[in-house]
Scaffold this motif. Structure first.
Motif, PDB file in Angstrom:
ATOM      1  N   CYS A  30     103.540  63.115  86.834  1.00  0.00           N
ATOM      2  CA  CYS A  30     103.712  62.080  85.807  1.00  0.00           C
ATOM      3  C   CYS A  30     103.211  62.600  84.459  1.00  0.00           C
ATOM      4  O   CYS A  30     103.887  62.433  83.439  1.00  0.00           O
ATOM      5  N   LEU A  31     102.050  63.243  84.455  1.00  0.00           N
ATOM      6  CA  LEU A  31     101.521  63.804  83.209  1.00  0.00           C
ATOM      7  C   LEU A  31     102.452  64.864  82.637  1.00  0.00           C
ATOM      8  O   LEU A  31     102.647  64.941  81.417  1.00  0.00           O
ATOM      9  N   TYR A  32     103.030  65.692  83.491  1.00  0.00           N
ATOM     10  CA  TYR A  32     103.996  66.699  83.028  1.00  0.00           C
ATOM     11  C   TYR A  32     105.192  66.018  82.364  1.00  0.00           C
ATOM     12  O   TYR A  32     105.663  66.459  81.320  1.00  0.00           O
ATOM     13  N   GLN A  33     105.686  64.952  82.974  1.00  0.00           N
ATOM     14  CA  GLN A  33     106.806  64.209  82.389  1.00  0.00           C
ATOM     15  C   GLN A  33     106.429  63.659  81.015  1.00  0.00           C
ATOM     16  O   GLN A  33     107.212  63.743  80.071  1.00  0.00           O
ATOM     17  N   ILE A  34     105.247  63.064  80.926  1.00  0.00           N
ATOM     18  CA  ILE A  34     104.787  62.478  79.663  1.00  0.00           C
ATOM     19  C   ILE A  34     104.674  63.566  78.595  1.00  0.00           C
ATOM     20  O   ILE A  34     105.111  63.375  77.453  1.00  0.00           O
ATOM     21  N   GLU A  35     104.110  64.705  78.954  1.00  0.00           N
ATOM     22  CA  GLU A  35     103.987  65.810  77.996  1.00  0.00           C
ATOM     23  C   GLU A  35     105.357  66.261  77.513  1.00  0.00           C
ATOM     24  O   GLU A  35     105.549  66.535  76.333  1.00  0.00           O
ATOM     25  N   ASP A  36     106.333  66.352  78.417  1.00  0.00           N
ATOM     26  CA  ASP A  36     107.691  66.734  78.017  1.00  0.00           C
ATOM     27  C   ASP A  36     108.285  65.719  77.049  1.00  0.00           C
ATOM     28  O   ASP A  36     108.952  66.084  76.086  1.00  0.00           O
ATOM     29  N   ILE A  37     108.046  64.459  77.300  1.00  0.00           N
ATOM     30  CA  ILE A  37     108.557  63.399  76.424  1.00  0.00           C
ATOM     31  C   ILE A  37     107.905  63.485  75.047  1.00  0.00           C
ATOM     32  O   ILE A  37     108.582  63.396  74.018  1.00  0.00           O
ATOM     33  N   LEU A  38     106.597  63.673  75.005  1.00  0.00           N
ATOM     34  CA  LEU A  38     105.858  63.687  73.742  1.00  0.00           C
ATOM     35  C   LEU A  38     106.100  64.958  72.931  1.00  0.00           C
ATOM     36  O   LEU A  38     105.845  64.989  71.734  1.00  0.00           O
ATOM     37  N   ARG A  39     106.600  65.978  73.567  1.00  0.00           N
ATOM     38  CA  ARG A  39     106.780  67.273  72.923  1.00  0.00           C
ATOM     39  C   ARG A  39     108.016  67.342  72.021  1.00  0.00           C
ATOM     40  O   ARG A  39     108.258  68.340  71.383  1.00  0.00           O
ATOM     41  N   ARG A  40     108.792  66.291  71.951  1.00  0.00           N
ATOM     42  CA  ARG A  40     110.026  66.286  71.159  1.00  0.00           C
ATOM     43  C   ARG A  40     109.737  65.695  69.774  1.00  0.00           C
ATOM     44  O   ARG A  40     109.744  64.476  69.599  1.00  0.00           O
ATOM     45  N   PRO A  41     109.507  66.567  68.781  1.00  0.00           N
ATOM     46  CA  PRO A  41     109.040  66.086  67.477  1.00  0.00           C
ATOM     47  C   PRO A  41     110.046  65.236  66.701  1.00  0.00           C
ATOM     48  O   PRO A  41     109.640  64.403  65.897  1.00  0.00           O
ATOM     49  N   ASP A  42     111.325  65.433  66.927  1.00  0.00           N
ATOM     50  CA  ASP A  42     112.320  64.710  66.132  1.00  0.00           C
ATOM     51  C   ASP A  42     112.918  63.502  66.846  1.00  0.00           C
ATOM     52  O   ASP A  42     113.782  62.826  66.294  1.00  0.00           O
ATOM     53  N   GLU A  43     112.464  63.237  68.063  1.00  0.00           N
ATOM     54  CA  GLU A  43     112.985  62.086  68.801  1.00  0.00           C
ATOM     55  C   GLU A  43     112.379  60.803  68.224  1.00  0.00           C
ATOM     56  O   GLU A  43     111.181  60.744  67.937  1.00  0.00           O
ATOM     57  N   PRO A  44     113.189  59.756  68.049  1.00  0.00           N
ATOM     58  CA  PRO A  44     112.649  58.495  67.520  1.00  0.00           C
ATOM     59  C   PRO A  44     111.529  57.950  68.407  1.00  0.00           C
ATOM     60  O   PRO A  44     111.595  58.040  69.644  1.00  0.00           O
ATOM     61  N   LEU A  45     110.531  57.381  67.779  1.00  0.00           N
ATOM     62  CA  LEU A  45     109.371  56.860  68.495  1.00  0.00           C
ATOM     63  C   LEU A  45     109.770  55.782  69.509  1.00  0.00           C
ATOM     64  O   LEU A  45     109.199  55.711  70.598  1.00  0.00           O
ATOM     65  N   SER A  46     110.751  54.975  69.180  1.00  0.00           N
ATOM     66  CA  SER A  46     111.185  53.930  70.114  1.00  0.00           C
ATOM     67  C   SER A  46     111.736  54.539  71.399  1.00  0.00           C
ATOM     68  O   SER A  46     111.483  54.028  72.495  1.00  0.00           O
ATOM     69  N   GLU A  47     112.450  55.650  71.294  1.00  0.00           N
ATOM     70  CA  GLU A  47     112.989  56.332  72.477  1.00  0.00           C
ATOM     71  C   GLU A  47     111.853  56.950  73.295  1.00  0.00           C
ATOM     72  O   GLU A  47     111.847  56.889  74.523  1.00  0.00           O
ATOM     73  N   ILE A  48     110.884  57.524  72.602  1.00  0.00           N
ATOM     74  CA  ILE A  48     109.724  58.106  73.285  1.00  0.00           C
ATOM     75  C   ILE A  48     108.986  57.035  74.085  1.00  0.00           C
ATOM     76  O   ILE A  48     108.656  57.235  75.254  1.00  0.00           O
TER      77      ILE A  48
END
Length: 158
Positions: A30-48
């Protein structure tokens, strides 16, 4: 203890160890998934935020009974079919020493009492860690915006 009882006791101890290791593996994934999600600097915050609330249940012991709500600057993001119950574990989301939101994980029905209500000690830590990571991501985003504004102002003067 008779010789017949000892192997059965060892079996149960081994079974509990395997179960505990499986739970830690779920939390780590789960933490790995969260890190992958947070690592996308240009993705809109709502999508994150939407992706985070959908990733969290996989890290908990009773993932099929888990609901998540993340509130950021007053805007809620929730798992599908979200229902607020009394069985909850929450953590504040903090950026620059200011509480900007809250992450809450709910069970849809009563579960056995564990370390913190129906939550394992490591699940509580998982929820706190995710909230902390979201706060750091928000702070990083704010810093990037300030740098862009500063560079733009500097370019305007030259």
């Amino acid at each position: 203890m008779t010789d017949e009882q000892k192997p059965l006791g060892d079996f149960w101890a081994l079974d509990r160890l395997v179960e505990s290791l499986q739970e830690r593996a779920k939390e780590l994934n789960c933490l790995y998934q969260i890190e992958d999600i947070l690592r996308r600097p240009d993705e809109p915050l709502s999508e994150i935020c939407t992706r985070i609330v959908n990733a969290i249940p996989s890290g908990l012991q009773y993932s099929d009974l888990c609901q998540v709500k993340l509130v950021l600057d007053g805007i809620p993001f929730m798992t599908s079919g979200f229902v607020e119950t009394e069985w909850v574990q929450s953590a504040d989301i903090i950026a620059q020493d200011r509480t900007i939101g809250r992450l809450s994980v709910y069970y849809t029905r009563e579960m056995p009492t564990l370390d913190s209500g129906p939550f394992l000690r490591d699940e509580v830590k998982l929820i706190q860690t995710i909230a902390e990571r979201v706060g750091l991501r928000i702070m990083h985003q704010q810093m990037r915006q300030l740098v862009k504004e500063w560079e733009s102002a500097r370019d305007d003067r030259t």
